[in-house]
Design an enzyme around this catalytic site. Structure first.
Site, mmCIF file in Angstrom:
data_model
loop_
_atom_site.group_PDB
_atom_site.id
_atom_site.type_symbol
_atom_site.label_atom_id
_atom_site.label_comp_id
_atom_site.label_asym_id
_atom_site.label_seq_id
_atom_site.Cartn_x
_atom_site.Cartn_y
_atom_site.Cartn_z
ATOM 1 N N SER A 1 0.823 -1.204 0.000
ATOM 2 C CA SER A 1 0.000 0.000 0.000
ATOM 3 C C SER A 1 0.861 1.259 0.000
ATOM 4 O O SER A 1 1.577 1.510 -0.952
ATOM 5 C CB SER A 1 -0.960 -0.039 1.195
ATOM 6 N N ASP B 1 -2.398 6.377 -3.936
ATOM 7 C CA ASP B 1 -1.204 5.705 -3.417
ATOM 8 C C ASP B 1 -0.760 4.594 -4.373
ATOM 9 O O ASP B 1 -1.427 4.333 -5.384
ATOM 10 C CB ASP B 1 -1.452 5.199 -1.995
ATOM 11 N N ASP C 1 -0.855 1.358 -4.671
ATOM 12 C CA ASP C 1 -1.765 0.301 -5.132
ATOM 13 C C ASP C 1 -3.165 0.852 -5.420
ATOM 14 O O ASP C 1 -4.106 0.097 -5.664
ATOM 15 C CB ASP C 1 -1.825 -0.864 -4.143
ATOM 16 N N ASP D 1 -5.644 2.264 -3.817
ATOM 17 C CA ASP D 1 -6.864 2.046 -3.049
ATOM 18 C C ASP D 1 -7.179 3.239 -2.147
ATOM 19 O O ASP D 1 -8.265 3.345 -1.599
ATOM 20 C CB ASP D 1 -6.829 0.732 -2.258
#
Length: 576
Positions: free
Chosen positions: A143, A302, A304, A306
């Site tokens: 993340s 960010d 990834d 999400d």
């Protein structure tokens, strides 16, 4: 087994390659060896997450392989016939290698895999699990952590991250593996030839993007005026670049400028050492661009994709990074009010948030006759509620969000989704632009109506074995302490989510908390302020959430500073 015995076991194993052994031999600091081997990298509801490196407490192809073998054993225990798993990864160092390791182990266990041809956002993995009817999904990502980290998130057949019971069973399957020889693997070309490994791409992307676009509420507004909205977007070197831009372009948002220095995937995150839209510094380059472009909205996703952070211009003409709470509150109000305006607000509509998220959303929901449901920290619990709604028909899911910059509309994804977030934020910014307002103006109008809410988060970093022990001891200390007031304001309620007890201190009444067990404490004061203490599930940190309600922005700022100082004094004492 001691850490040193485990260290020697890795050095002596024929399954560990020589380059990995060389890395271990070159460690001169005994504390470093201990930290790498004093425990196994823990598998929890967030899967695995850790520093990249060789060792049992690190992210590497061996710990990933072991986790995947445990997952394969879990799946064979629960399902018969053809089993498939969908796999995705982000732009981090070793992400492709770890995703291919995952595929190789699953295929060796006779499990069909769908592996994306290149990086994709985490929410697309959630969608893909549901799209292919997979029994599980894996996304390799850490993340928003710094570059030295990577991780391994596991999803169930609903496209939701595993919650406690499932994660514990997978962890037990992983722990049952005592030797590296227990981990099966297969050459990827052989897996392809046997139909076990399937590389996927555009055919999934198109279906997903089409569904994202369908979430537009004021369709005529977007169709007629999307071209008028000026946008600056930064993917922060991550996986959002292509899907976010594609969704917005197909909806007609033509005036979109991308931060070139942060456009391309790069796991070293050269312009953002902590690639988190919660950090205002990640927007520095975008803010320089804003001086020339004068955008209506700036946002970033960010690595990834999400989480999404939004920047809006305040009354003085300065751009400000909104908090996750502020963005979530704006979206909650926009979605509910827009659905009401077009006569599509269901009578059983519900908003879901976490227990550490702004109570301002509760006030907004009450105003529109919408149910507000609190769940534990972690978007998996929001996903779990969506499934419950579908099963029982009790409520219609409208929106879910958490303070940590995650949100979700629609039900075809079961995790926070910054692609969806970007589309809704642009629509909302466009709506307010047509009313002669920006997002900061809209936020102030909500404050005037519902109260001046201000939330603060402090993450107290306590690394290594000693740090983890300090966090545990501190929370136990607070659990049994008799704190009666903060700044002379009485504590009226205490929620202990580990013991599942809610205590009404004023009336000395205890009741059961009907949520899963979690090592979290929440204290509510008589003036509406509150604070929560919990260990991070993914980082070596203790998280302290604090919130106040003021009579004005200045009053809320002042109260927040005083409250935060008092709470952190209590926390510092507990972690000595």
């Amino acid at each position: 087994m001691t850490y040193k015995e485990k260290y020697n076991l890795w050095l002596d194993s024929k399954y560990i390659d020589e380059s990995a052994k060389d890395e271990l031999r070159n460690i001169k600091d005994e504390k470093e060896i201990e930290d790498r081997f004093y425990k196994e990298l823990e598998f929890g509801t967030g899967g695995l997450r850790g520093v990249i490196g060789i060792g049992s407490n690190r992210m590497n192809i061996y710990t990933v392989g072991k986790a995947t073998q445990g997952l394969a054993d879990y799946l064979h225990r629960h399902y018969s016939g053809e089993i498939s798993v969908s796999i995705a990864h982000d732009s981090r160092i070793m992400s492709r290698e770890f995703s291919e390791t995952t595929a190789a182990v699953l295929c060796a266990n006779g499990i069909k895999t769908y592996l994306f041809d290149s990086l994709r956002p985490t929410p697309m993995l959630s969608f893909t699990v549901r799209h292919f009817g997979s029994k599980a999904g894996v996304v390799v990502t850490a993340s928003h952590n710094p570059k030295q980290y990577n991780g391994y998130k596991v999803y169930n057949e609903d496209g939701n991250q595993f919650t406690d019971e499932g994660a514990e069973e997978i962890f037990s399957c992983i722990q049952a593996l005592k030797n590296f020889s227990d981990i099966k693997t297969m050459d990827l070309e052989e897996a392809k030839s046997k139909g076990l490994l399937n590389i996927i791409g555009e055919e999934v992307d198109k279906v997903y993007i089409d569904k994202v676009k369908e979430l537009t509420i004021r369709k005529d507004l977007v169709k007629d005026y999307a071209k008028d909205l000026k946008i600056i977007y930064t993917p922060i070197h991550g996986s959002g670049n292509i899907p976010v831009r594609r969704a917005l372009k197909e909806l007609g948002y033509e005036s979109l400028a991308v931060v070139k220095e942060q456009e391309l995937p790069d796991g070293n995150f050269p312009t953002a050492p902590y690639p988190n839209p919660e950090q205002p510094s990640v927007f520095n380059i975008a803010l320089e661009m804003a001086k020339t472009i004068g955008p209506d909205v700036i946002f970033g996703t960010d690595p990834d994709c999400d989480r999404i952070g939004v920047v809006a211009k305040d009354g003085s003409g300065e751009y400000r990074v909104l908090t996750g709470n502020q963005t979530g509150v704006l979206l909650s109000h926009y979605i509910i009010s827009s659905l009401k305006d077009i006569n599509k607000l269901p009578s059983n509509g519900a908003i879901i948030k976490t227990i550490v998220t702004s109570e301002m959303a509760t006030k907004i929901a009450e105003d529109y006759g919408v149910k507000l449901i609190d769940v534990l920290t972690g978007f998996k619990y929001i996903g779990e509620k969506i499934k419950e709604f579908e099963k029982t028909g009790s409520n219609t899911y409208l929106f879910g969000f958490e303070e940590s910059y995650g949100c979700l509309a629609g039900t075809f994804v079961r995790d926070k989704d910054a692609v969806i977030g970007a589309v809704l934020i642009c629509e909302m910014a466009l709506y307010y632009k047509k009313k002669g307002m920006n997002l900061y103006d809209a936020l102030n109008s909500l404050y005037e109506k519902y109260g001046f809410y201000k939330e603060t988060l402090v993450s107290k970093e306590l690394t290594g074995k000693e740090g983890q022990e300090k966090i545990k001891k501190a929370i136990e200390h607070l659990r049994h302490s008799q704190i009666e007031a903060v700044n002379n304001i009485k504590i009226i309620k205490k929620f202990d989510y580990k013991l599942r007890i809610e205590k009404d201190i004023v009336n000395n009444i205890e009741s059961e908390i009907k949520l899963p067990v979690s090592n979290v404490l929440k204290f509510i004061l008589e003036d509406g302020s509150w604070f929560v203490v919990r260990p991070s599930g993914t980082e070596p940190k203790m998280k302290i959430y604090m919130a106040v309600v003021g009579k004005s922005l200045d009053d809320a700022d002042k109260k927040s500073r005083q409250f935060s100082e008092a709470i952190m004094s209590i926390i510092d004492e507990a972690t000595k």
